[in-house]
Write a protein that holds these residues in place. Structure first.
Motif, PDB file in Angstrom:
ATOM      1  N   LYS A 132       1.057  -1.166  -0.117  1.00  0.00           N
ATOM      2  CA  LYS A 132       0.000  -0.183   0.111  1.00  0.00           C
ATOM      3  C   LYS A 132       0.937   1.396   0.070  1.00  0.00           C
ATOM      4  CE  LYS A 132      -4.133  -2.036   2.317  1.00  0.00           C
ATOM      5  NZ  LYS A 132      -3.664  -3.487   2.089  1.00  0.00           N
ATOM      6  N   ASN A 164      -5.176  -1.015  -3.498  1.00  0.00           N
ATOM      7  CA  ASN A 164      -3.858  -0.544  -3.864  1.00  0.00           C
ATOM      8  C   ASN A 164      -3.984   0.509  -5.085  1.00  0.00           C
ATOM      9  OD1 ASN A 164      -2.247  -1.736  -1.986  1.00  0.00           O
ATOM     10  ND2 ASN A 164      -1.792  -3.699  -3.048  1.00  0.00           N
ATOM     11  N   LEU A 201      -5.557   3.602  -3.983  1.00  0.00           N
ATOM     12  CA  LEU A 201      -4.549   4.266  -3.276  1.00  0.00           C
ATOM     13  C   LEU A 201      -3.790   5.249  -4.331  1.00  0.00           C
ATOM     14  CD1 LEU A 201      -3.484   1.924  -0.620  1.00  0.00           C
ATOM     15  CD2 LEU A 201      -4.504   4.233  -0.222  1.00  0.00           C
TER      16      LEU A 201
END
Length: 417
Positions: free
Chosen positions: A222, A267, A270
């Motif tokens: 992440k 991910n 993000l």
């Protein structure tokens, strides 16, 4: 100094308001402020107005994810993340998705600021070196990204056609004397907003009960996605006409994620939210680093302060940190409030209401800027029809970003050929 902190808070308030209203582009709010600058500068400093614009753009970029994810009204910076975000909302994970995009945006700004010394040293040299070849870079990157985002020759052909058609639309509307803020609002409302909602009405979608519990643990993967988003945002700020939609491919390559795998969805979000916020900040930094503003807000700031110094840059970075920190909290609170209301809402009625709101806001600004109503209506219908095509053809809507890239290619080609 106290007045600059006050300006920062006013900017956060305005940016949060514009970010939460579907269809409003931050450049439109900036245009109104800049148009009023002759009056405002009578009793306030240019630095006050610039800090207000910086904090407003940061707050807008972060909070606009709330209506994008929960209402389905994407703007340029949220167009690519809306589909994986919607999947999570339809799974009852709206609180989680809001936290993902908020953390991604906050982390990317920190990464961008920490990397600023590297950018300050390398980018001026690269900018001068590549300036004559900018149109070639844009054209080559566009063809490559179009190919990378498709799975077959049929999809590639359709995607190129959509890219060119949207580019022709963008060139046509940018040749008019109509305010760019209103033009962008019209184009993006049609291409990515109204068309997406109209198509979703065919699915008879319902909003499920949203979970009150959520889990978001930051691990190495992440963090890598957040870092990739921050770096990619700076790259996008360096390339005119490119936005988060095109940066998606770069982010996927840098972070090793995609938006199809369930494990990678977090991910991916993000990274894409991070590059949106990072691009917003770097477009302001570019005034000092390469002497060339990369956004509407940055252009207004360059007019207000003609000689940008390192002191100005430090003030704007400090304002950005305050804005993104407070906006992070506001984004979470607003997102949670919306998610509580969504469970009992009729999705079809909500969608129709959002379309009416978008059209209403567009015509208010059309009248305010005295733009021709017939022409704006024709542009809205055309962009909406063009925005519907990817849904029926089965290709990504990110190819419609040709609306900005093709005009940029033509302009740079005219400059250096």
């Amino acid at each position: 100094m106290l007045e600059l902190v006050f300006a920062c808070f006013i900017g956060i308030l305005i940016g949060t308001l514009t970010g939460m209203i579907p269809g409003i582009h931050v450049n439109t709010a900036g245009a109104i402020l800049f148009a009023s600058s002759a009056f405002i500068l009578g009793f306030l400093s240019p630095e006050f107005l610039c800090v207000l614009m910086v904090s407003m753009s940061i707050a807008h970029a972060l909070t606009e994810f709330v209506p994008s994810m929960l209402l389905g009204v994407p703007q340029e910076g949220t167009a690519t993340s809306i589909l994986p975000g919607h999947r999570m909302v339809l799974q009852g994970r709206s609180k989680e998705v809001i936290r993902i995009v908020a953390v991604g945006g906050f982390g990317a700004i920190v990464i961008t600021i920490l990397m600023m010394p590297v950018f300050a040293v390398t980018l001026p040299f690269l900018h001068e070196l590549t300036k004559p070849y900018t149109w070639i870079i844009l054209l080559s990157a566009s063809v490559y990204l179009t190919y990378a985002l498709t799975n077959s020759k049929r999809d590639f052909a359709w995607s190129l056609l959509l890219f060119l058609l949207s580019g022709i639309l963008g060139w046509a509307i940018f040749q008019t004397p109509i305010s760019s803020g209103v033009s962008l609002m019209c184009i993006f409302s049609g291409l990515f907003g109204i068309s997406t909602i109209l198509f979703s009405l065919n699915d008879n979608s319902t909003i499920p009960h949203q979970n009150s519990f959520y889990e978001l643990n930051i691990d190495f993967n992440k963090f890598k996605s957040i870092f990739a988003g921050g770096i990619t945002g700076a790259i996008l700020g360096f390339l005119p006409g490119f936005g988060p939609a095109q940066g998606t491919v770069i982010v996927q390559a840098a972070s090793g994620t995609n938006d199809n795998s369930e494990d990678d969805t977090v991910n991916f979000l993000l990274a894409t939210s991070g590059l949106n916020i990072s691009d917003c900040l770097f477009s302001l930094m570019a005034i000092y680093i390469i002497g060339n503003p990369r956004s509407g807000i940055a252009v207004y700031m360059s007019y207000l302060i003609s000689d940008m110094s390192i002191s100005h840059l430090m003030i704007f970075i400090f304002a950005s940190l305050i804005a993104v920190s407070i906006s992070l909290i506001l984004c979470l609170k607003l997102g949670d409030s919306f998610s509580k209301l969504m469970g009992g809402v009729d999705y079809r009625k909500l969608s129709i209401a959002v379309i009416i709101l978008q059209i209403g806001i567009l015509y208010i600004f059309t009248l305010y800027y005295k733009a021709p109503i017939f022409y704006m209506t024709l542009a809205l219908i055309t962009s909406t029809a063009l925005g519907m095509l990817p849904h029926y053809i089965g290709v990504g809507k990110s190819h419609l970003m040709g609306v900005l890239i093709v005009p940029a290619i033509v302009i740079y080609m005219q400059m250096f050929i």
